[in-house]
Motif scaffolding. Sequence first.
Motif, mmCIF file in Angstrom:
data_model
loop_
_atom_site.group_PDB
_atom_site.id
_atom_site.type_symbol
_atom_site.label_atom_id
_atom_site.label_comp_id
_atom_site.label_asym_id
_atom_site.label_seq_id
_atom_site.Cartn_x
_atom_site.Cartn_y
_atom_site.Cartn_z
ATOM 1 N N PRO A 215 -33.376 91.749 -33.670
ATOM 2 C CA PRO A 215 -34.384 92.353 -32.976
ATOM 3 C C PRO A 215 -35.882 92.114 -33.256
ATOM 4 C CG PRO A 215 -32.669 93.937 -32.816
ATOM 5 C CD PRO A 215 -32.396 93.104 -34.003
ATOM 6 N N LYS A 216 -36.035 92.448 -34.776
ATOM 7 C CA LYS A 216 -37.288 92.235 -35.373
ATOM 8 C C LYS A 216 -38.094 90.827 -35.369
ATOM 9 C CE LYS A 216 -36.085 94.352 -39.159
ATOM 10 N NZ LYS A 216 -36.080 94.691 -40.482
ATOM 11 N N ALA A 217 -37.082 89.982 -35.483
ATOM 12 C CA ALA A 217 -37.430 88.456 -35.556
ATOM 13 C C ALA A 217 -37.356 87.752 -34.221
ATOM 14 C CB ALA A 217 -36.700 87.664 -36.682
ATOM 15 N N PHE A 218 -36.493 88.216 -33.270
ATOM 16 C CA PHE A 218 -36.238 87.121 -32.163
ATOM 17 C C PHE A 218 -36.413 88.325 -30.729
ATOM 18 C CE2 PHE A 218 -33.747 84.429 -29.197
ATOM 19 C CZ PHE A 218 -34.433 83.384 -29.487
ATOM 20 N N GLY A 219 -36.588 89.693 -30.980
ATOM 21 C CA GLY A 219 -36.572 90.454 -29.830
ATOM 22 C C GLY A 219 -35.223 90.786 -29.256
ATOM 23 N N THR A 220 -35.157 91.567 -28.379
ATOM 24 C CA THR A 220 -33.889 91.961 -27.831
ATOM 25 C C THR A 220 -33.880 90.813 -26.536
ATOM 26 O OG1 THR A 220 -34.966 93.474 -26.158
ATOM 27 C CG2 THR A 220 -34.090 94.386 -28.469
ATOM 28 N N HIS A 221 -32.525 90.922 -26.000
ATOM 29 C CA HIS A 221 -32.433 89.999 -24.961
ATOM 30 C C HIS A 221 -33.323 90.270 -23.467
ATOM 31 C CE1 HIS A 221 -30.257 87.568 -21.855
ATOM 32 N NE2 HIS A 221 -30.233 88.847 -21.040
ATOM 33 N N ARG A 222 -33.535 91.792 -23.407
ATOM 34 C CA ARG A 222 -34.513 92.325 -22.207
ATOM 35 C C ARG A 222 -35.785 91.592 -22.713
ATOM 36 N NH1 ARG A 222 -34.699 97.759 -19.016
ATOM 37 N NH2 ARG A 222 -32.292 97.138 -19.169
ATOM 38 N N SER A 223 -36.394 91.810 -23.832
ATOM 39 C CA SER A 223 -37.546 91.505 -24.164
ATOM 40 C C SER A 223 -37.928 89.979 -24.006
ATOM 41 C CB SER A 223 -38.067 91.849 -25.591
ATOM 42 O OG SER A 223 -37.343 91.031 -26.589
ATOM 43 N N ARG A 224 -36.770 89.307 -24.433
ATOM 44 C CA ARG A 224 -36.876 87.805 -24.176
ATOM 45 C C ARG A 224 -37.028 87.310 -22.706
ATOM 46 N NH1 ARG A 224 -32.792 87.978 -28.177
ATOM 47 N NH2 ARG A 224 -31.576 87.191 -26.591
ATOM 48 N N LEU A 225 -36.151 88.246 -21.710
ATOM 49 C CA LEU A 225 -36.171 87.985 -20.339
ATOM 50 C C LEU A 225 -37.311 88.187 -19.814
ATOM 51 C CD1 LEU A 225 -34.472 86.973 -17.901
ATOM 52 C CD2 LEU A 225 -33.794 89.634 -17.865
ATOM 53 N N THR A 226 -38.186 89.454 -20.182
ATOM 54 C CA THR A 226 -39.308 89.805 -19.573
ATOM 55 C C THR A 226 -40.450 88.908 -19.877
ATOM 56 O OG1 THR A 226 -38.445 92.067 -19.780
ATOM 57 C CG2 THR A 226 -40.917 91.890 -19.622
#
Length: 107
Positions: free
Chosen positions: A52-63
Motif C-alpha cells: 500500500p505504501k508504494a502502490f496504494g490500495t485497490h480502492r485508492s487506485r480505483l478512485t
Amino acid sequence: MGGHHHGEPYTVPHASTYKVENVPQLVEVKEALGRQGLKDPWLRNEAWRYEPKAFGTHRSRLTTFMFRGLGVGFCAFLATVAVEYGLGIGKGQGGHGHGHGHDEGHH
C-alpha cells in the motif's frame, strides 16, 4: 542545460524488500501451487503490487482512475459555457436551429 534537478533520482528497491510471506493473497497462491507439487519462482515479483505504501490500495487506485482530471474537465466545461454565453452562441435556436415548421413554403 540538462534536466530538472528536483531531488533525488528514483531508486529501485532491493528485491528483498518485497516478500511473498508479507502478502496473504500470494501466500494462498503459493500454498495452492504447493498442494499440486508446483512452485512459482517468480511469485515474489508480484509482491510490490500489494504494497500500500508504494502502490496504494485497490480502492485508492480505483478512485484515482475514476476521478483523475475531473476538476480540470469541470473547469473546461464552465469556461465553454461562459464563452458560449458571452458570445451569444446557441441562443434563439428553438427547434434545434433547423427551422422546421417555421417556413410554410417548403414541404
